[in-house]
Design an enzyme around this catalytic site. Sequence first.
Site, short mmCIF file in Angstrom:
data_model
loop_
_atom_site.label_atom_id
_atom_site.label_comp_id
_atom_site.label_asym_id
_atom_site.label_seq_id
_atom_site.Cartn_x
_atom_site.Cartn_y
_atom_site.Cartn_z
N LYS A 68 0.84 -1.48 0.02
CA LYS A 68 -0.17 0.03 -0.17
C LYS A 68 0.73 1.06 -0.05
CE LYS A 68 -1.15 2.28 3.38
NZ LYS A 68 -1.49 2.84 4.59
N CYS B 256 -18.75 4.91 6.48
CA CYS B 256 -18.48 3.49 6.51
C CYS B 256 -17.55 3.06 7.71
CB CYS B 256 -18.33 2.89 5.26
SG CYS B 256 -18.60 1.07 4.88
N CYS C 80 -25.06 3.66 8.36
CA CYS C 80 -25.61 3.25 7.29
C CYS C 80 -27.03 4.10 6.67
CB CYS C 80 -26.44 1.55 7.41
SG CYS C 80 -24.92 0.41 7.31
N CYS D 195 -26.10 6.81 4.84
CA CYS D 195 -25.19 6.63 3.32
C CYS D 195 -26.21 6.50 2.25
CB CYS D 195 -24.64 5.20 3.61
SG CYS D 195 -23.69 4.69 2.22
N CYS E 241 -26.29 -1.59 -1.14
CA CYS E 241 -25.11 -2.26 -0.40
C CYS E 241 -25.42 -3.43 0.38
CB CYS E 241 -24.57 -1.29 1.12
SG CYS E 241 -23.32 -1.97 1.92
#
Length: 312
Positions: A220, A290, A297, A300, A306
Amino acid sequence: TGSPQESSMNALSTRMVTRSRTRGPGTGSRAGGEESAPLGRGEAAAEGGKCHSPVKRQRKPHRLHVAYEASDGEKGEGTEPLKVPVWEPQDWQQQLVNIRTMRSKKDAPVDQLGAEHCYDPGAPPKVRRYQVLLSLMLSSQTKDQVTAGAMQRLRARGLTVDSILQTDDSTLGKLIYPVGFWRNKVKYIKQTSAILQQRYGGDIPASVAELVALPGVGPKMAHLAMAVAWGTVSGIAVDTHVHRIANRLRWTKKATKSPEETRAALEEWLPRELWSEINGLLVGFGQQTCLPMHPRCQACLNQSLCPAARGL
């Protein structure tokens, strides 16, 4: 006038001349003067293999191969159909649009304190690249706010390869504390800085393979270093946020167990032009909405799209 016999011979001669003149190219006579007829497919093999059907069958794929190479060489054309993925997540494009909308304010910690904001913009390019790499090494398992604080303290003393090598381990530990695993990072920073001085003239490598070979540098960090320090998109940088969200949205064909596994799964289908954007987008989304525990949620835009939010 000639005799009937002479007239007959003249007519025969005329017919023979006419026939010989009307023969097409490539025709000939067999032994004994008999004119050759065009060879049928079944007869071709009997003519010494000069023209037989297997050759004709082989020409078709050859012609296709040439056509394929020609289209493949055209930039922006021909190559695209080959990249159409066998699999891609359901609703991913709408999910991405919704995440961009939720991230439009750019007010997550990563937006102000990420690796691209931790280096000294007034420093020479080589020093800036070193500072980018150092900030990424410090950021592992550490909140952006803590990483940014450590970088400020290091930069106040003049953050270069030489200055780090001249700083004793105890002092370096106090400067970077409380980043995660700070004792290990003191060791890794010293080792990596020594390698950069000896092998790269104080600069950082310009390839993922060489970057991940440095102590304390993972995939990463390497991909982010390539993007931020060198301006090169080498792959998708996947941290815990990207790993978590990709699995919640089912952006991987099957559940993945590590960030590196998630990176490979995402790179199989996600269009390359999105690779540089996806890390910052999902990291901020993971910091604000998230969340690792108790994701928000209800707030969102992807709640109905989702799988995780719907309990699937």
